[in-house]
Design a protein around this motif. Structure first.
Motif, PDB file in Angstrom:
ATOM      1  N   UNK A 261       0.893  -1.204   0.352  1.00  0.00           N
ATOM      2  CA  UNK A 261       0.300   0.124  -0.545  1.00  0.00           C
ATOM      3  C   UNK A 261       0.586   1.384   0.372  1.00  0.00           C
ATOM      4  N   UNK A 262       1.550   1.555   0.422  1.00  0.00           N
ATOM      5  CA  UNK A 262       3.140   2.266   1.238  1.00  0.00           C
ATOM      6  C   UNK A 262       3.462   2.538  -0.303  1.00  0.00           C
ATOM      7  N   UNK A 263       3.867   1.241  -0.993  1.00  0.00           N
ATOM      8  CA  UNK A 263       4.837   0.943  -1.953  1.00  0.00           C
ATOM      9  C   UNK A 263       3.971   1.950  -3.266  1.00  0.00           C
ATOM     10  N   UNK A 264       2.455   1.579  -3.038  1.00  0.00           N
ATOM     11  CA  UNK A 264       1.634   2.155  -4.428  1.00  0.00           C
ATOM     12  C   UNK A 264       1.858   3.771  -4.259  1.00  0.00           C
ATOM     13  N   UNK A 265       1.238   4.141  -2.712  1.00  0.00           N
ATOM     14  CA  UNK A 265       1.221   5.225  -2.150  1.00  0.00           C
ATOM     15  C   UNK A 265       2.856   6.283  -3.316  1.00  0.00           C
ATOM     16  N   UNK A 266       3.691   5.659  -3.016  1.00  0.00           N
ATOM     17  CA  UNK A 266       4.940   6.350  -3.730  1.00  0.00           C
ATOM     18  C   UNK A 266       5.211   6.203  -4.739  1.00  0.00           C
ATOM     19  N   UNK A 267       4.378   6.109  -5.736  1.00  0.00           N
ATOM     20  CA  UNK A 267       4.432   5.389  -7.236  1.00  0.00           C
ATOM     21  C   UNK A 267       5.274   4.452  -7.247  1.00  0.00           C
ATOM     22  N   UNK A 268       5.486   3.524  -6.937  1.00  0.00           N
ATOM     23  CA  UNK A 268       6.309   2.337  -6.831  1.00  0.00           C
ATOM     24  C   UNK A 268       5.949   1.266  -7.466  1.00  0.00           C
ATOM     25  N   UNK A 269       3.976   0.633  -7.745  1.00  0.00           N
ATOM     26  CA  UNK A 269       3.974  -0.171  -8.497  1.00  0.00           C
ATOM     27  C   UNK A 269       2.808   0.420  -9.737  1.00  0.00           C
ATOM     28  N   UNK A 270       2.549  -0.429 -10.463  1.00  0.00           N
ATOM     29  CA  UNK A 270       2.123  -0.211 -11.722  1.00  0.00           C
ATOM     30  C   UNK A 270       0.313   0.112 -11.119  1.00  0.00           C
ATOM     31  N   UNK A 271       0.317  -1.658 -10.841  1.00  0.00           N
ATOM     32  CA  UNK A 271      -1.219  -2.547 -10.934  1.00  0.00           C
ATOM     33  C   UNK A 271      -1.478  -2.029  -8.822  1.00  0.00           C
ATOM     34  N   UNK A 272      -2.354  -1.487  -8.670  1.00  0.00           N
ATOM     35  CA  UNK A 272      -2.774  -1.414  -7.661  1.00  0.00           C
ATOM     36  C   UNK A 272      -4.446  -1.685  -6.958  1.00  0.00           C
ATOM     37  N   UNK A 273      -5.214  -2.754  -6.367  1.00  0.00           N
ATOM     38  CA  UNK A 273      -6.931  -2.568  -5.968  1.00  0.00           C
ATOM     39  C   UNK A 273      -6.850  -0.786  -5.340  1.00  0.00           C
ATOM     40  N   UNK A 274      -8.301  -0.620  -6.246  1.00  0.00           N
ATOM     41  CA  UNK A 274      -8.909   0.618  -5.711  1.00  0.00           C
ATOM     42  C   UNK A 274     -10.249   0.365  -5.179  1.00  0.00           C
ATOM     43  N   UNK A 275     -10.351   0.893  -3.879  1.00  0.00           N
ATOM     44  CA  UNK A 275     -12.219   1.186  -3.531  1.00  0.00           C
ATOM     45  C   UNK A 275     -12.246   1.752  -3.386  1.00  0.00           C
ATOM     46  N   UNK A 276     -13.542   2.604  -3.023  1.00  0.00           N
ATOM     47  CA  UNK A 276     -14.140   4.513  -3.245  1.00  0.00           C
ATOM     48  C   UNK A 276     -13.815   4.592  -1.930  1.00  0.00           C
ATOM     49  N   UNK A 277     -13.749   3.983  -0.794  1.00  0.00           N
ATOM     50  CA  UNK A 277     -13.375   4.763  -0.178  1.00  0.00           C
ATOM     51  C   UNK A 277     -11.793   4.866  -0.155  1.00  0.00           C
ATOM     52  N   UNK A 278     -11.054   4.991  -0.274  1.00  0.00           N
ATOM     53  CA  UNK A 278      -9.997   5.134  -1.041  1.00  0.00           C
ATOM     54  C   UNK A 278      -9.326   6.412  -1.678  1.00  0.00           C
ATOM     55  N   UNK A 279     -10.566   6.933  -2.362  1.00  0.00           N
ATOM     56  CA  UNK A 279     -10.352   8.398  -2.739  1.00  0.00           C
ATOM     57  C   UNK A 279     -10.258   9.504  -2.370  1.00  0.00           C
ATOM     58  N   UNK A 280     -10.184   9.454  -1.422  1.00  0.00           N
ATOM     59  CA  UNK A 280     -10.437  11.017  -0.465  1.00  0.00           C
ATOM     60  C   UNK A 280      -8.462  10.988  -0.139  1.00  0.00           C
ATOM     61  N   UNK A 281      -8.885   9.777   0.525  1.00  0.00           N
ATOM     62  CA  UNK A 281      -6.848   9.556   0.994  1.00  0.00           C
ATOM     63  C   UNK A 281      -6.535  10.114  -0.751  1.00  0.00           C
ATOM     64  N   UNK A 282      -6.322   9.073  -1.834  1.00  0.00           N
ATOM     65  CA  UNK A 282      -5.850   9.429  -2.601  1.00  0.00           C
ATOM     66  C   UNK A 282      -5.023  10.869  -3.479  1.00  0.00           C
ATOM     67  N   UNK A 283      -6.487  11.140  -3.534  1.00  0.00           N
ATOM     68  CA  UNK A 283      -6.645  12.744  -3.559  1.00  0.00           C
ATOM     69  C   UNK A 283      -5.609  13.781  -3.145  1.00  0.00           C
ATOM     70  N   UNK A 284      -5.545  13.447  -1.273  1.00  0.00           N
ATOM     71  CA  UNK A 284      -4.287  14.002  -0.897  1.00  0.00           C
ATOM     72  C   UNK A 284      -3.179  13.829  -1.317  1.00  0.00           C
ATOM     73  N   UNK A 285      -2.715  12.198  -1.427  1.00  0.00           N
ATOM     74  CA  UNK A 285      -1.039  12.033  -0.834  1.00  0.00           C
ATOM     75  C   UNK A 285      -0.285  11.444  -2.604  1.00  0.00           C
ATOM     76  N   UNK A 286      -1.827  11.097  -3.344  1.00  0.00           N
ATOM     77  CA  UNK A 286      -0.428  10.542  -4.405  1.00  0.00           C
ATOM     78  C   UNK A 286      -0.320  11.385  -5.314  1.00  0.00           C
ATOM     79  N   UNK A 287       1.089  11.243  -6.102  1.00  0.00           N
ATOM     80  CA  UNK A 287       1.745  12.234  -6.323  1.00  0.00           C
ATOM     81  C   UNK A 287       1.794  12.223  -7.527  1.00  0.00           C
ATOM     82  N   UNK A 288       0.432  10.865  -8.345  1.00  0.00           N
ATOM     83  CA  UNK A 288       0.370  10.556  -9.948  1.00  0.00           C
ATOM     84  C   UNK A 288      -0.976  10.438 -10.713  1.00  0.00           C
ATOM     85  N   UNK A 289      -1.024  10.350 -11.527  1.00  0.00           N
ATOM     86  CA  UNK A 289      -2.809  10.470 -12.118  1.00  0.00           C
ATOM     87  C   UNK A 289      -2.519   8.819 -11.756  1.00  0.00           C
ATOM     88  N   UNK A 290      -3.714   8.122 -10.824  1.00  0.00           N
ATOM     89  CA  UNK A 290      -3.570   7.197 -11.776  1.00  0.00           C
ATOM     90  C   UNK A 290      -5.399   6.406 -12.640  1.00  0.00           C
TER      91      UNK A 290
END
Length: 437
Positions: A261-290
């Motif tokens: 999960x932390x690797x995905x947040x850091x942009x180190x994984x190409x594919x990772x599962x995503x649920x609607x509950x992740x969207x708020x955290x990803x909006x704040x934390x992801x430095x890449x487009x997904x």
């Protein structure tokens, strides 16, 4: 999360309270979630209180990994919360043991709840006529439907010059591995991999591979454990091979240093599962487009995936049935309450009308939110244990699976050993249900 835990003192305010000293009806709402979800539900409950001045809601917030234990303790102590989250796999047992209140009349007579606008699959998870799930009385409404889609790092694809996935056509397993290999790289030349194709958790990501290969944990009528099916074995082997054979996921040792999960947040994984509950955290934390794509398809050629849910139930011992039902309905089905939770980006709307507008809103990332709706409407399914009286047989599968993932136990040997253990637990669940009836 530990800071959000509420001690058993809060449960002293559970159902059975009369009106408080200020004359207000006092309700207890027990719920769980990640920090963003908890904040969103706190705000939504406050709105409910503002619209219902005669009601005061005590919120019992619990970390997800401790919720079931605390709820069961409350039930065992006959301090059932007035309103609470529960798992659809618990419907049969909670109805038969008198934990849940039948709220059919309140729902059907409500001016604010439009049953024909709520996902039918969601409502049906909480219907039970004493024999068949999905039919009869309503013992809760869905907090949400949680489709678990597959996300991909769009920026990583573009930087590598790899064509973006087709949002409507799933990769085959071979195509998925091929792309994941291309994106597993040592980017700084130190001899160690810095990014990987993926990193799946077996508890939450094995299901799409099993189902898309035409297999399942259990047969259609819920009486036989079927993990010894060659198609199941093939899917589990493919899952294991992602790390052991293809090297497209971090090793066990590497995930202990930094989890996937932390690797995905850091942009180190190409594919990772995503649920609607992740969207708020990803909006704040992801430095890449997904974005989202269908899960890779096995021998059926069709993608599959799971759609989870939590129900919002009313405790059978509540002294305030009307107000408790109103709170449950507000949290699940009220347009205002729904919009507030959607705006907080912690869940997908229960209202199909709001969901369609939400999916089409390009200002909300990711772009292909339609994938969530496709999972609900077309090819998603509930967990295998939802159709059985208890989930112990299903949980047994994952208890000792680590040696398989490590390559110390073969897939064939594991299913051969696990199947009879699971079948024994399933038989016990069937007997328990027959006795309860």
């Amino acid at each position: 999360m530990s800071a959000l835990m509420t001690t058993s003192l809060a449960l002293a305010g559970c159902s059975g309270d009369e009106a408080g000293a200020d004359g207000k009806v006092e309700l207890t709402f027990m719920f769980r979630g990640n920090p963003e979800e908890l904040k969103a539900y706190q705000a939504t409950v406050k709105r409910f209180e503002e619209a219902n001045k005669d009601v005061k809601v005590t919120m019992v917030q619990t970390a997800p990994d401790q919720y079931d234990t605390k709820l069961k303790s409350a039930i065992a102590g006959r301090k059932i919360p007035d309103v609470f989250f529960y798992n659809p796999a618990q419907v049969k047992a909670y109805v038969n043991s008198g934990v849940l209140l039948d709220i059919t009349e309140a729902v059907e007579n409500s001016e604010d709840v439009k049953l024909d606008d709520i996902w039918e699959k969601g409502v049906d998870k909480y219907r039970f006529d004493g024999e068949t799930l999905g039919e009869g009385a309503i013992y809760g409404l869905p907090k949400d439907l949680g489709p678990f889609a597959l996300g991909y790092n769009k920026t990583m694809f573009e930087d590598a010059g790899i064509p973006l996935p087709d949002k409507d056509k799933p990769y085959t397993w071979d195509e998925f591995v091929d792309v994941a290999k291309q994106l597993t790289k040592d980017t700084n030349g130190d001899g160690k991999m810095d990014q990987y194709g993926t990193g799946f958790n077996v508890n939450w990501a094995l299901q799409p591979f099993v189902w898309s290969n035409g297999a399942d944990w259990i047969n259609e009528d819920g009486t036989k454990v079927t993990i010894d099916d060659p198609k199941f074995i093939e899917a589990l082997q493919f899952f294991v091979d992602q790390q052991l054979k293809h090297g497209i996921t971090p090793s066990i040792g590497e995930t202990q240093t930094l989890d996937t999960y932390q690797r995905w947040l850091k942009g180190q994984l190409a594919f990772f599962p995503v649920g609607p509950w992740d969207m708020a955290a990803f909006k704040e934390q992801l430095k890449f487009e997904y974005d989202l794509l269908p899960w890779p398809a096995g021998s059926t050629g069709k993608a599959s995936g799971w759609v989870g849910s939590l129900g919002i139930g009313v405790g059978s011992t509540t002294k305030h049935k009307e107000e408790a039902a109103e709170l449950a309905m507000y949290l699940s089905a009220d347009q205002e309450g729904q919009q507030a939770l959607v705006d907080a980006q912690v869940q997908l709307p229960n209202s199909m009308e709001i969901a369609d507008n939400w999916a089409a809103d390009t200002s909300i990332k990711p772009e292909n939110k339609q994938e969530f709706l496709d999972l609900i409407n077309d090819y998603g399914r509930g967990f295998p244990a939802e159709k059985t009286y208890t989930a112990e047989w299903y949980d047994e599968f994952f208890k000792n699976i680590q040696p398989v993932l490590d390559g110390k136990t073969s897939v064939e040997d594991y299913v051969k050993t696990a199947q009879p253990k699971m079948q024994k637990l399933l038989d016990a669940a069937i007997a328990q249900e027959e006795q309860a009836n």
